[in-house]
Enzyme design. Structure first.
Site, PDB file in Angstrom:
ATOM      1  N   GLN A  35      35.595  -6.273  24.200  1.00 40.31           N
ATOM      2  CA  GLN A  35      33.967  -5.126  23.865  1.00 40.31           C
ATOM      3  C   GLN A  35      34.219  -4.350  24.925  1.00 40.31           C
ATOM      4  O   GLN A  35      34.754  -4.516  25.840  1.00 40.31           O
ATOM      5  CB  GLN A  35      33.206  -6.388  24.074  1.00 40.31           C
ATOM      6  CG  GLN A  35      32.596  -7.073  25.518  1.00 40.31           C
ATOM      7  CD  GLN A  35      31.655  -8.082  25.144  1.00 40.31           C
ATOM      8  OE1 GLN A  35      30.453  -8.554  26.147  1.00 40.31           O
ATOM      9  NE2 GLN A  35      32.174  -9.436  24.499  1.00 40.31           N
ATOM     10  N   GLU A  44      27.388  -3.543  34.265  1.00 44.84           N
ATOM     11  CA  GLU A  44      27.950  -5.652  35.234  1.00 44.84           C
ATOM     12  C   GLU A  44      28.713  -5.872  36.123  1.00 44.84           C
ATOM     13  O   GLU A  44      29.821  -5.453  36.562  1.00 44.84           O
ATOM     14  CB  GLU A  44      27.757  -5.940  34.095  1.00 44.84           C
ATOM     15  CG  GLU A  44      29.194  -6.336  32.962  1.00 44.84           C
ATOM     16  CD  GLU A  44      28.907  -6.628  31.936  1.00 44.84           C
ATOM     17  OE1 GLU A  44      28.379  -6.994  31.295  1.00 44.84           O
ATOM     18  OE2 GLU A  44      29.876  -6.169  30.719  1.00 44.84           O
ATOM     19  N   ARG A  55      31.826  -5.109  19.837  1.00 43.02           N
ATOM     20  CA  ARG A  55      32.767  -6.069  19.429  1.00 43.02           C
ATOM     21  C   ARG A  55      34.309  -5.674  19.219  1.00 43.02           C
ATOM     22  O   ARG A  55      33.896  -5.215  18.016  1.00 43.02           O
ATOM     23  CB  ARG A  55      32.486  -7.553  18.729  1.00 43.02           C
ATOM     24  CG  ARG A  55      32.869  -8.483  19.073  1.00 43.02           C
ATOM     25  CD  ARG A  55      32.752  -9.664  18.027  1.00 43.02           C
ATOM     26  NE  ARG A  55      31.456 -10.262  19.266  1.00 43.02           N
ATOM     27  CZ  ARG A  55      30.230 -10.662  18.412  1.00 43.02           C
ATOM     28  NH1 ARG A  55      30.317  -9.822  17.683  1.00 43.02           N
ATOM     29  NH2 ARG A  55      28.902 -11.514  18.922  1.00 43.02           N
TER      30      ARG A  55
END
Length: 329
Positions: free
Chosen positions: A101, A120, A198
């Site tokens: 992804q 992240e 995705r």
């Protein structure tokens, strides 16, 4: 006065999840599989709930609407029609491979998704032998080459496969193709977003027998097609003091994360560990147990617990033997 409080997470039963969040972290959540717990979240797809104190039972987002000063000097601009935390903290149990992804950056996500983008940080809490992750392409790609590889299911030939071990650290910038591999148990600190495009899902079907949707066109609008070096573990320096140690895992424009190693029979001041400007703090206990306490507040915590400390909190002290991720902005 601003008092710290415990949080109860939201939970997700994605098909790649396992049982370790219940088995190892004592979540006691009636969900199988249990893939993720959103430990500190105001996102509308899964909000944490205040679990102690005056506001027990209230959604964290509702409490921050009532007391926006709890966020400190780094409040997020209005998205989803309300003031939100800048970050989202998760525990992730990858019993099976996650999909390949990519996430958009802030500019694209705000324009097309009414959301922040998603950069992240992954901190590996545990990893089974042979566990790995996907991080970027191993060669320069073109959009057509990626589409062809997805069509003939050879996309894995073009992806960096990186072994993972306990205590590893990975910073995943928006636009980087990535995937957590089976056998990894991860704490994730990310921007407050649930936008995932995705690319490839191994042809799997969900509990209703349906394949999960792909988002190839959207992914092509945000993906970094350039070759990426395999990430190397950064130099990390533990700062020791009597009964405790700390290390800065990352400080970026989105969040700051410290790892605290508490091992003391004396009381330690929490402010001795906090760095940065006026901000809330979220303490995620990833091992051991202890007590956070101050004037009129005593919060025992155990492995898997998360505590929210408002900006300008009353002075607090720590006691116990634990490993804690201290997240702020």
């Amino acid at each position: 006065m601003n008092f710290p409080f415990m949080l109860t997470p939201a939970a997700k039963d994605y098909l790649w999840g396992g049982s370790r969040l219940n088995d190892d972290f004592g979540k006691n959540i009636d969900m199988e599989p249990l893939a993720e717990t959103w430990e500190c979240s105001t996102h509308p797809c899964g909000q944490s709930i205040v679990a102690s104190g005056e506001f027990r039972g209230m959604l964290l987002g509702d409490l921050l609407d009532l007391h926006p000063e709890y966020l400190g000097s780094h409040p997020l601009e209005i998205t989803h029609g309300r003031l939100e935390l800048p970050i989202l903290i998760k525990l992730i149990d990858a019993s099976k491979d996650l999909s390949v992804q990519v996430h958009p950056d802030d500019e694209y996500a705000l324009k097309h998704e009414n959301s922040l983008g998603k950069t992240e940080l992954w901190y590996v809490l545990d990893a089974k032998r042979g566990a790995s992750l996907v991080y970027g392409f191993n060669q320069d790609m073109t959009e057509q080459r990626v589409r062809d590889a997805l069509d003939d299911e050879t996309i894995g030939n073009y992806l960096n496969c990186v072994p993972v071990h306990k205590n590893d650290l990975f910073y995943i910038e928006a636009g980087t193709v990535h995937a957590i591999g089976a056998g990894a148990l991860i704490a994730e600190i990310q921007e407050n977003s649930d936008v995932t495009y995705r690319l490839y899902d191994y042809g799997r079907v969900d509990s209703s027998g349906q394949k999960r949707p792909l988002h190839i066109d959207e992914a092509m609008n945000v993906i970094n097609l350039r070759s990426s070096d395999k990430p190397r573990q950064p130099m990390r320096v533990l700062k020791y003091r009597h009964g405790a140690a700390s290390e800065l895992l990352i400080s970026c424009k989105y969040f700051q994360v410290e790892r605290l190693l508490l091992n003391t029979e004396i009381h330690r001041s929490l402010t001795a560990f906090q760095t940065g400007s006026n901000s809330f703090h979220a303490l995620l206990c990833v091992d051991g147990c202890g007590v956070l306490f101050g004037d009129g507040v005593t919060l025992p915590f155990f492995k898997g617990d998360c505590i929210f400390i408002p900006a300008e909190s009353i002075p607090m002290k720590l006691h116990g033997k634990a490993q804690i991720l201290n997240v702020s902005c």
